[in-house]
Write a protein that holds these residues in place. Structure first.
Motif, PDB file in Angstrom:
ATOM      1  N   VAL A 386       0.844  -1.203   0.000  1.00 21.03           N
ATOM      2  CA  VAL A 386       0.000   0.000   0.000  1.00 21.03           C
ATOM      3  C   VAL A 386       0.877   1.250   0.000  1.00 21.03           C
ATOM      4  O   VAL A 386       0.594   2.233  -0.709  1.00 21.03           O
ATOM      5  CB  VAL A 386      -0.961   0.003   1.210  1.00 21.03           C
ATOM      6  CG1 VAL A 386      -1.769   1.295   1.249  1.00 21.03           C
ATOM      7  CG2 VAL A 386      -1.913  -1.195   1.146  1.00 21.03           C
ATOM      8  N   LEU A 387       1.953   1.230   0.771  1.00 23.92           N
ATOM      9  CA  LEU A 387       2.878   2.368   0.788  1.00 23.92           C
ATOM     10  C   LEU A 387       3.549   2.556  -0.582  1.00 23.92           C
ATOM     11  O   LEU A 387       3.762   3.683  -1.028  1.00 23.92           O
ATOM     12  CB  LEU A 387       3.932   2.176   1.878  1.00 23.92           C
ATOM     13  CG  LEU A 387       3.414   2.320   3.321  1.00 23.92           C
ATOM     14  CD1 LEU A 387       4.455   1.824   4.316  1.00 23.92           C
ATOM     15  CD2 LEU A 387       3.028   3.756   3.630  1.00 23.92           C
ATOM     16  N   ASP A 388       3.844   1.439  -1.266  1.00 25.92           N
ATOM     17  CA  ASP A 388       4.385   1.537  -2.632  1.00 25.92           C
ATOM     18  C   ASP A 388       3.371   2.181  -3.575  1.00 25.92           C
ATOM     19  O   ASP A 388       3.729   2.962  -4.466  1.00 25.92           O
ATOM     20  CB  ASP A 388       4.757   0.139  -3.156  1.00 25.92           C
ATOM     21  CG  ASP A 388       5.989  -0.438  -2.458  1.00 25.92           C
ATOM     22  OD1 ASP A 388       6.744   0.346  -1.849  1.00 25.92           O
ATOM     23  OD2 ASP A 388       6.173  -1.664  -2.525  1.00 25.92           O
ATOM     24  N   PHE A 389       2.098   1.841  -3.378  1.00 22.04           N
ATOM     25  CA  PHE A 389       1.011   2.426  -4.170  1.00 22.04           C
ATOM     26  C   PHE A 389       0.956   3.940  -3.952  1.00 22.04           C
ATOM     27  O   PHE A 389       0.792   4.727  -4.898  1.00 22.04           O
ATOM     28  CB  PHE A 389      -0.308   1.764  -3.769  1.00 22.04           C
ATOM     29  CG  PHE A 389      -1.537   2.292  -4.461  1.00 22.04           C
ATOM     30  CD1 PHE A 389      -1.762   2.060  -5.810  1.00 22.04           C
ATOM     31  CD2 PHE A 389      -2.484   3.023  -3.757  1.00 22.04           C
ATOM     32  CE1 PHE A 389      -2.904   2.538  -6.439  1.00 22.04           C
ATOM     33  CE2 PHE A 389      -3.621   3.502  -4.368  1.00 22.04           C
ATOM     34  CZ  PHE A 389      -3.834   3.255  -5.719  1.00 22.04           C
ATOM     35  N   LEU A 390       1.115   4.356  -2.698  1.00 20.45           N
ATOM     36  CA  LEU A 390       1.125   5.790  -2.384  1.00 20.45           C
ATOM     37  C   LEU A 390       2.372   6.468  -2.958  1.00 20.45           C
ATOM     38  O   LEU A 390       2.298   7.604  -3.425  1.00 20.45           O
ATOM     39  CB  LEU A 390       1.053   5.999  -0.869  1.00 20.45           C
ATOM     40  CG  LEU A 390      -0.284   5.640  -0.205  1.00 20.45           C
ATOM     41  CD1 LEU A 390      -0.185   5.743   1.312  1.00 20.45           C
ATOM     42  CD2 LEU A 390      -1.413   6.520  -0.717  1.00 20.45           C
ATOM     43  N   GLN A 391       3.494   5.763  -2.924  1.00 17.39           N
ATOM     44  CA  GLN A 391       4.713   6.323  -3.511  1.00 17.39           C
ATOM     45  C   GLN A 391       4.532   6.540  -5.015  1.00 17.39           C
ATOM     46  O   GLN A 391       4.973   7.556  -5.577  1.00 17.39           O
ATOM     47  CB  GLN A 391       5.894   5.376  -3.264  1.00 17.39           C
ATOM     48  CG  GLN A 391       7.227   5.869  -3.810  1.00 17.39           C
ATOM     49  CD  GLN A 391       7.727   7.113  -3.093  1.00 17.39           C
ATOM     50  OE1 GLN A 391       7.863   7.111  -1.867  1.00 17.39           O
ATOM     51  NE2 GLN A 391       8.012   8.172  -3.837  1.00 17.39           N
ATOM     52  N   ASP A 392       3.853   5.587  -5.661  1.00 16.67           N
ATOM     53  CA  ASP A 392       3.571   5.706  -7.096  1.00 16.67           C
ATOM     54  C   ASP A 392       2.715   6.939  -7.368  1.00 16.67           C
ATOM     55  O   ASP A 392       2.957   7.698  -8.323  1.00 16.67           O
ATOM     56  CB  ASP A 392       2.848   4.439  -7.571  1.00 16.67           C
ATOM     57  CG  ASP A 392       3.189   4.085  -9.006  1.00 16.67           C
ATOM     58  OD1 ASP A 392       4.046   4.755  -9.598  1.00 16.67           O
ATOM     59  OD2 ASP A 392       2.583   3.134  -9.534  1.00 16.67           O
ATOM     60  N   ALA A 393       1.713   7.146  -6.517  1.00 14.29           N
ATOM     61  CA  ALA A 393       0.845   8.321  -6.673  1.00 14.29           C
ATOM     62  C   ALA A 393       1.649   9.605  -6.485  1.00 14.29           C
ATOM     63  O   ALA A 393       1.490  10.578  -7.241  1.00 14.29           O
ATOM     64  CB  ALA A 393      -0.297   8.257  -5.658  1.00 14.29           C
ATOM     65  N   LYS A 394       2.523   9.598  -5.485  1.00 12.74           N
ATOM     66  CA  LYS A 394       3.374  10.774  -5.238  1.00 12.74           C
ATOM     67  C   LYS A 394       4.257  11.068  -6.448  1.00 12.74           C
ATOM     68  O   LYS A 394       4.380  12.218  -6.881  1.00 12.74           O
ATOM     69  CB  LYS A 394       4.231  10.525  -3.998  1.00 12.74           C
ATOM     70  CG  LYS A 394       5.184  11.675  -3.675  1.00 12.74           C
ATOM     71  CD  LYS A 394       6.067  11.317  -2.476  1.00 12.74           C
ATOM     72  CE  LYS A 394       7.077  12.432  -2.199  1.00 12.74           C
ATOM     73  NZ  LYS A 394       7.986  12.079  -1.085  1.00 12.74           N
ATOM     74  N   ASP A 395       4.837  10.014  -7.008  1.00 10.90           N
ATOM     75  CA  ASP A 395       5.727  10.185  -8.162  1.00 10.90           C
ATOM     76  C   ASP A 395       4.993  10.745  -9.378  1.00 10.90           C
ATOM     77  O   ASP A 395       5.598  11.404 -10.228  1.00 10.90           O
ATOM     78  CB  ASP A 395       6.374   8.844  -8.532  1.00 10.90           C
ATOM     79  CG  ASP A 395       7.339   8.361  -7.458  1.00 10.90           C
ATOM     80  OD1 ASP A 395       7.749   9.174  -6.610  1.00 10.90           O
ATOM     81  OD2 ASP A 395       7.665   7.149  -7.458  1.00 10.90           O
ATOM     82  N   HIS A 396       3.687  10.450  -9.472  1.00 16.27           N
ATOM     83  CA  HIS A 396       2.888  10.930 -10.610  1.00 16.27           C
ATOM     84  C   HIS A 396       2.110  12.203 -10.266  1.00 16.27           C
ATOM     85  O   HIS A 396       1.240  12.630 -11.038  1.00 16.27           O
ATOM     86  CB  HIS A 396       1.915   9.838 -11.077  1.00 16.27           C
ATOM     87  CG  HIS A 396       2.586   8.720 -11.818  1.00 16.27           C
ATOM     88  ND1 HIS A 396       3.158   7.643 -11.178  1.00 16.27           N
ATOM     89  CD2 HIS A 396       2.793   8.532 -13.154  1.00 16.27           C
ATOM     90  CE1 HIS A 396       3.672   6.828 -12.077  1.00 16.27           C
ATOM     91  NE2 HIS A 396       3.473   7.335 -13.279  1.00 16.27           N
ATOM     92  N   GLY A 397       2.399  12.800  -9.121  1.00 14.04           N
ATOM     93  CA  GLY A 397       1.757  14.065  -8.757  1.00 14.04           C
ATOM     94  C   GLY A 397       0.282  13.948  -8.446  1.00 14.04           C
ATOM     95  O   GLY A 397      -0.470  14.914  -8.555  1.00 14.04           O
ATOM     96  N   GLN A 398      -0.150  12.750  -8.036  1.00 10.17           N
ATOM     97  CA  GLN A 398      -1.566  12.524  -7.711  1.00 10.17           C
ATOM     98  C   GLN A 398      -1.749  12.534  -6.198  1.00 10.17           C
ATOM     99  O   GLN A 398      -1.109  11.752  -5.487  1.00 10.17           O
ATOM    100  CB  GLN A 398      -2.032  11.176  -8.271  1.00 10.17           C
ATOM    101  CG  GLN A 398      -1.978  11.070  -9.784  1.00 10.17           C
ATOM    102  CD  GLN A 398      -3.074  11.887 -10.443  1.00 10.17           C
ATOM    103  OE1 GLN A 398      -4.194  11.951  -9.940  1.00 10.17           O
ATOM    104  NE2 GLN A 398      -2.756  12.504 -11.568  1.00 10.17           N
ATOM    105  N   ARG A 399      -2.597  13.398  -5.696  1.00 11.43           N
ATOM    106  CA  ARG A 399      -2.858  13.415  -4.252  1.00 11.43           C
ATOM    107  C   ARG A 399      -4.344  13.459  -3.921  1.00 11.43           C
ATOM    108  O   ARG A 399      -4.708  13.510  -2.749  1.00 11.43           O
ATOM    109  CB  ARG A 399      -2.142  14.589  -3.594  1.00 11.43           C
ATOM    110  CG  ARG A 399      -2.621  15.959  -4.009  1.00 11.43           C
ATOM    111  CD  ARG A 399      -1.811  17.057  -3.328  1.00 11.43           C
ATOM    112  NE  ARG A 399      -2.339  18.387  -3.603  1.00 11.43           N
ATOM    113  CZ  ARG A 399      -3.272  18.981  -2.880  1.00 11.43           C
ATOM    114  NH1 ARG A 399      -3.796  18.366  -1.838  1.00 11.43           N
ATOM    115  NH2 ARG A 399      -3.705  20.196  -3.196  1.00 11.43           N
TER     116      ARG A 399
END
Length: 623
Positions: A386-399
């Motif tokens: 789940v934290l990797d999923f959030l990291q992916d979102a962070k990397d793509h500028g999605q919050r």
């Protein structure tokens, strides 16, 4: 039309006759009239025959009226059901009180008849009644009706017309009946439906098993209702056992992912209704053994959920960030987000169950230490994903997004129990998590609330405080606390956690630099507001303790020089400090005694810098 008139006239004349023989002859003709589908003619036939005679014919066929041979009763029964089914094809007739009143009798026919043709027509008739009116649908909730109709379903031949009609009727009732305004008697009928569906779900190994699963999730996934309250109040019974058996069968066999998610949703519903410990209860009924021992059942549900979460996170990341944007892709994303929310909710409940089982003094623990450790290992792996999923979102500028908010929530739930798990990833992502917004949020709030249990624990150490200070996270916590006080119905549990976090943070101020700025002024005002909403000593002491620590960082002169802090707020603050100093505290309440000590020692340090507060306090108490 004229050619058909004489048969209708003859039929009506016979039905209006005084002798039963005439009426029976009229019904034989009426069956053909009904098949023709002329709604006006059907209504005339029904009015001529009358509901009383049709009910009497049903009672005769059921052997409730004396006289008549066995073969005659069978013929009467067949005729009554055939004619009623034909008449009910006209919605106006099917909704008539006279036809609706036959539902319990027709249900009894279903329970007793061995003739598939009669059973089929009964199911058709019952479906027409259920569709035609609200009264018709709710008639099925009368005591015993559901049991008579659906306890027979498991014995119907697989693939038969009868079982198809029975499931269609059940599905119709599940979606049409609303439990909000039902009487207790009718709610008992709904519990019978749950019991019947649970039995089908457990014992059948056909497509009907999945129909039963879908209907159970529809009934049990409703928000709090009288039906759920009634199920909750029932003693442990076989329906819970049946649902365990059915869930086990689905999860152990090769079925499509969507059906496994449905089975996991049902497990989540059961934990929601009966409590998290339902999953780990050792459920045995009259010598029956669980399909799986309780330890294996817990791990089966958890591992199945973990597998589905891993797949969904991977698919969502691809659809959101790599695939082409189409309306079809958007719908796929929405469906996967809904499924992910279900699985996250289930895993959160399992986290709570594991916490209960592993806590000191846990009573009647039913799962072993090795199972608890296996579960914790699995949960740790999933939270890392789940934290990797959030990291992916962070990397793509999605919050922004409900899936991101749900991810923050499950991370918060796990870290509440294991605050130092996944330490490096969590610390690196904490600032991003604080920025996550749900789809309907205008600014971050819930994502911060979800982190409060973890924050209130890690800030007891200087390292945790430095993490929070590194990106100004304490200001986000303060902002969150202020927003809580502005809501209708303040969540005191979250308020206490936020206050504990800031108290810990200020206590470690030697490790971090804390500038007194507008966010602290807002916090002081919010704490005064919160303390004014209740007389609870826990609120008074917590709010006053934090206020005492905050004003130790400044002076009355500096506060009053600010445009956002006036004498009225200072007066309310003085009253709060006074109330806390006057508060009587039991000797066994260590937390409040500690808070009072902080207030007293703080007051002695800053009293001379706050003459107004000192004046109010010293008029009433001696410190």
């Amino acid at each position: 039309m004229e050619a058909s008139a004489p048969p209708l006239d003859d039929c009506l004349r016979l039905l209006r006759g005084e002798r039963d023989e005439q009426k029976l002859a009229g019904l034989l003709v009426a069956a053909n009239v009904c098949r023709a589908g002329d709604a006006d003619a059907v209504r005339k036939v029904y009015d001529a025959a009358g509901p009383r005679f049709l009910r009497r014919l049903l009672n005769t066929g059921l052997g409730k009226v004396e006289g008549g041979k066995e073969e005659e009763r069978e013929a009467y029964l067949r005729l009554a059901v055939t004619v009623l089914a034909g008449l009910a094809r006209a919605p106006e007739v099917a909704a008539d009180e006279g036809v609706v009143s036959t539902v319990p009798l027709v249900a009894e026919v279903v329970s007793k008849s061995a003739d598939p043709a009669i059973t089929e027509e009964c199911f058709e008739l019952l479906s027409l009644i259920a569709i035609a009116s609200e009264d018709g649908a709710y008639k099925f909730c009368e005591p015993g009706v559901i049991d008579m109709i659906f306890l027979q379903v498991s014995s119907l031949p697989d693939g038969s017309k009868c079982i198809e009609l029975a499931i269609n009727l059940m599905r119709l009732l599940v979606h049409k009946l609303k439990v909000d305004n039902m009487s207790v008697d009718k709610l008992q009928g709904m519990t019978s439906m749950v019991t019947c569906l649970a039995r089908l779900f457990a014992i059948l190994h056909t497509a009907v098993k999945f129909d039963a699963l879908h209907m159970l999730t529809t009934l049990l996934s409703q928000k709090e209702s009288a039906l759920l309250d009634l199920l909750r109040s029932m003693p442990a019974s076989i329906w819970e056992f049946h649902i365990r058996v059915g869930i086990t069968a689905i999860l152990q066999n090769r079925v499509v992912s969507s059906e496994k998610v449905h089975a996991l949703l049902l497990a989540e519903c059961m934990m929601s209704i009966l409590g998290e410990d339902w999953l780990s209860e050792d459920c045995k009924i009259h010598g029956n053994q669980n399909v799986l021992p309780v330890d294996k059942f817990v791990l089966l549900v958890l591992e199945s959920a973990r597998v589905e979460v891993a797949v969904l996170l991977n698919e969502l990341a691809y659809l959101k960030y790599e695939s082409s944007k189409t309306s079809q892709a958007d719908e796929a994303v929405s469906q996967k987000q809904r499924n992910l929310a279900i699985l996250f909710s289930l895993i959160e409940r399992i986290i709570k169950m594991i916490s209960n089982a592993s806590s000191e003094g846990a009573s009647s623990q039913t799962i072993s230490e090795s199972t608890i450790m296996q579960a914790i290992t699995g949960l740790n792996e999933t939270i890392n994903l789940v934290l990797d999923f959030l990291q992916d979102a962070k990397d793509h500028g999605q919050r922004k997004g409900d899936d991101l908010l749900a991810a923050a929530r499950i991370v918060g739930s796990y870290l509440a129990e294991a605050p130092y798990a996944c330490k490096e990833k969590t610390r690196n992502l904490l600032e991003f998590i604080f920025c996550i917004e749900g789809q309907d949020e205008s600014s971050p709030f819930y994502s911060i609330c979800f982190m409060l249990p973890m924050l209130s624990q890690i800030t007891t150490e200087a390292d945790g405080c430095r993490t929070l200070a590194s990106f100004g996270g304490y200001k986000a916590v303060i902002d969150c606390l202020v927003k809580m006080t502005e809501q209708d119905g303040i969540d005191n549990g979250s308020m206490f956690l936020a206050c504990d976090t800031i108290i810990n943070f200020i206590s470690n101020r030697k490790s971090v630099h804390i500038p007194v700025d507008s966010c602290f002024i807002c916090l002081l005002k919010a704490l005064v507001t919160w303390s004014g909403t209740t007389d609870a000593s826990s609120v008074t002491m917590t709010a006053s303790c934090l206020c005492a620590m905050l004003i130790d960082l400044t002076s009355e002169e500096i506060l009053l020089s600010r445009s956002d802090f006036g004498t009225k707020t200072l007066g309310s603050l003085s009253e709060l400090i006074l109330r806390s100093l006057q508060q009587g505290i039991p000797d066994d309440d260590g937390e409040q005694l500690n808070q009072k000590q902080i207030i007293v020692s703080g007051y002695r340090r800053w009293a001379d810098r706050f003459p107004h507060v000192k004046n109010v306090v010293e008029q009433h108490v001696s410190v």
